[in-house]
Write a protein that holds these residues in place. Structure first.
Motif, mmCIF file in Angstrom:
data_model
loop_
_atom_site.group_PDB
_atom_site.id
_atom_site.type_symbol
_atom_site.label_atom_id
_atom_site.label_comp_id
_atom_site.label_asym_id
_atom_site.label_seq_id
_atom_site.Cartn_x
_atom_site.Cartn_y
_atom_site.Cartn_z
ATOM 1 N N HIS A 127 0.672 -1.092 0.049
ATOM 2 C CA HIS A 127 -0.084 -0.079 -0.034
ATOM 3 C C HIS A 127 0.903 1.110 -0.038
ATOM 4 C CE1 HIS A 127 -4.188 -1.302 0.341
ATOM 5 N NE2 HIS A 127 -3.927 -2.187 1.100
ATOM 6 N N ARG A 130 2.416 1.925 -3.604
ATOM 7 C CA ARG A 130 1.309 2.361 -4.338
ATOM 8 C C ARG A 130 1.021 3.896 -4.161
ATOM 9 N NH1 ARG A 130 -2.664 0.161 -7.224
ATOM 10 N NH2 ARG A 130 -4.476 1.210 -7.779
ATOM 11 N N ASN A 134 1.645 6.856 -6.829
ATOM 12 C CA ASN A 134 0.362 7.967 -6.739
ATOM 13 C C ASN A 134 1.022 9.162 -6.761
ATOM 14 O OD1 ASN A 134 -1.610 6.501 -7.751
ATOM 15 N ND2 ASN A 134 -2.223 5.556 -5.976
ATOM 16 N N THR A 204 -4.277 -9.369 -6.233
ATOM 17 C CA THR A 204 -4.830 -8.173 -6.938
ATOM 18 C C THR A 204 -3.934 -7.033 -6.832
ATOM 19 O OG1 THR A 204 -6.700 -9.496 -7.022
ATOM 20 C CG2 THR A 204 -6.986 -7.185 -7.768
ATOM 21 N N LEU A 205 -4.188 -6.669 -5.666
ATOM 22 C CA LEU A 205 -3.433 -5.427 -5.119
ATOM 23 C C LEU A 205 -2.107 -5.062 -5.651
ATOM 24 C CD1 LEU A 205 -3.218 -2.548 -3.405
ATOM 25 C CD2 LEU A 205 -2.598 -4.179 -1.388
ATOM 26 N N GLN A 207 -0.683 -6.722 -8.084
ATOM 27 C CA GLN A 207 -0.674 -6.676 -9.844
ATOM 28 C C GLN A 207 -1.111 -5.092 -10.136
ATOM 29 O OE1 GLN A 207 0.258 -9.059 -11.856
ATOM 30 N NE2 GLN A 207 0.287 -7.185 -13.421
ATOM 31 N N ASP A 208 -2.022 -4.452 -9.402
ATOM 32 C CA ASP A 208 -2.374 -3.081 -9.826
ATOM 33 C C ASP A 208 -1.219 -2.268 -9.500
ATOM 34 O OD1 ASP A 208 -4.958 -4.181 -10.341
ATOM 35 O OD2 ASP A 208 -6.014 -3.607 -8.494
ATOM 36 N N THR A 209 -0.495 -2.639 -8.304
ATOM 37 C CA THR A 209 0.444 -1.606 -8.075
ATOM 38 C C THR A 209 1.627 -1.744 -9.038
ATOM 39 O OG1 THR A 209 0.016 -2.011 -5.714
ATOM 40 C CG2 THR A 209 2.210 -1.055 -6.256
ATOM 41 N N GLN A 210 1.795 -3.106 -9.354
ATOM 42 C CA GLN A 210 2.846 -3.024 -10.614
ATOM 43 C C GLN A 210 2.483 -2.358 -11.712
ATOM 44 O OE1 GLN A 210 3.936 -7.156 -10.990
ATOM 45 N NE2 GLN A 210 6.035 -6.523 -11.179
ATOM 46 N N ASP A 211 1.260 -2.525 -12.139
ATOM 47 C CA ASP A 211 0.689 -1.710 -13.431
ATOM 48 C C ASP A 211 0.761 -0.355 -13.247
ATOM 49 O OD1 ASP A 211 0.076 -4.384 -14.360
ATOM 50 O OD2 ASP A 211 -2.256 -4.340 -13.815
ATOM 51 N N LEU A 212 0.469 0.221 -12.095
ATOM 52 C CA LEU A 212 0.719 1.690 -11.588
ATOM 53 C C LEU A 212 2.124 1.962 -11.922
ATOM 54 C CD1 LEU A 212 -0.170 4.367 -10.923
ATOM 55 C CD2 LEU A 212 0.010 3.515 -8.623
ATOM 56 N N LYS A 215 2.884 2.350 -15.488
ATOM 57 C CA LYS A 215 2.076 3.416 -16.151
ATOM 58 C C LYS A 215 2.898 4.867 -15.839
ATOM 59 C CE LYS A 215 -1.785 6.316 -15.389
ATOM 60 N NZ LYS A 215 -2.918 6.366 -14.835
#
Length: 306
Positions: A127, A130, A134, A204-205, A207-212, A215
């Protein structure tokens, strides 16, 4: 300031948060939790870059969070970011930072919410990664808009004062952020490797953080490349304007050089110069100058130089 965000009575791990600690205060915590001296020194170093290190079951993470600098010309990692250090093991988590971060209180609330089952230290670390990623998003959008403004000015205006200096600082900011994000990618790789042997972190968290991370890193790579290209373009346009001015001056020189030569010849006051006593000498000299000028103009037009 030291604060217990979570205790073992509230959750299966203790969470100790330390804000702007002194060396003595951090040393006392290090002795209590048996933290290695090398990691404590890294924690105190304000310019340390992001990293992930594991020692005897203890995980140590350093993150850099992007901050809005007061000085528009700030371009160093220390000026553009602040540090969060994280120590975590199976039964405790320690966060150390200089500035206040509201996300810590939010994560504490999430951990205490019904049905959350007290998120684990590795999940808190994800977290926080992430959160750090952000923090780079909005500055990237602002830098992109600033770059677009520079591009419009360079193409639409003849003179853009301080454009090169502004582009230089923009490129420096993008380059510093890109360096931090590349190192943060290594942290994500290590965290993902840990999840292969543990089910305590939400995949899932992660993977989303890795995608972020991908990006945001892509945003700053594009910014860095675009700033470099625009700087080169600005220098090329400046050279083109200089060449245009030199071309105009060269054309004028080409016109006046033979005329100056003729005027210099007839400006020599020798005694035996037939044209001095010739009635039509002056008109013929002027006509010769005119013919030479017209001839030079016609030749330049034929060559496409004017």
């Amino acid at each position: 300031m030291t604060e217990d965000l979570l205790t073992k009575q509230e959750c299966h791990f203790a969470w100790l948060d330390i804000t702007n600690p002194s060396a003595a205060e951090l040393q006392a915590v290090a002795e209590q939790y048996d933290l290695p001296d090398s990691l404590v020194r890294d924690c105190l170093e304000p310019t340390h870059l992001p990293k992930f290190e594991t020692t005897n079951g203890l995980n140590f993470v350093i993150l850099r969070v992007f901050v809005n600098p007061d000085n528009q010309e700030a371009d160093t990692i220390q000026e553009l970011s602040t540090k969060i250090a994280i120590f975590y093991a199976a039964d405790y988590l320690i966060t150390v930072h200089r500035r206040a971060h509201p996300v810590l209180s939010q994560l504490k609330t999430v951990a205490q919410s019904p049905g959350q089952e007290c998120i684990s230290p590795p999940e808190v670390a994800v977290h926080l990664v992430r959160y750090a990623l952000n923090s780079f998003v909005q500055p990237a959008l602002l830098l992109t808009k600033e770059l677009d403004d520079y591009e419009a000015e360079i193409f639409l205006k003849q003179e853009v004062p301080n454009a090169l200096q502004g582009l230089y600082f923009l490129k420096r900011k993008a380059s510093a952020a890109k360096q931090l994000l590349l190192l943060t990618r290594d942290i994500m790789t290590t965290l993902r490797r840990q999840t292969l042997t543990s089910s305590t972190t939400d995949s899932t968290l992660l993977q989303d953080t890795q995608d972020l991370q991908v990006k945001v890193e892509t945003l700053y790579q594009q910014l860095d490349g675009a700033a470099t290209n625009l700087m080169n373009l600005y220098l090329s346009l400046s050279s083109q304007r200089t060449n245009e001015a030199m071309r105009v001056l060269t054309v004028f020189s080409a016109f006046f050089l033979p005329l100056t030569f003729i005027a210099g010849i007839y400006g020599m006051n020798f005694q035996y110069m037939p044209e001095l006593t010739w009635k039509f000498g002056y008109p013929v000299a002027m006509v010769a100058m005119l013919v030479i000028s017209v001839g030079i103009y016609w030749w330049f037009r034929r060559k496409g130089w004017i």
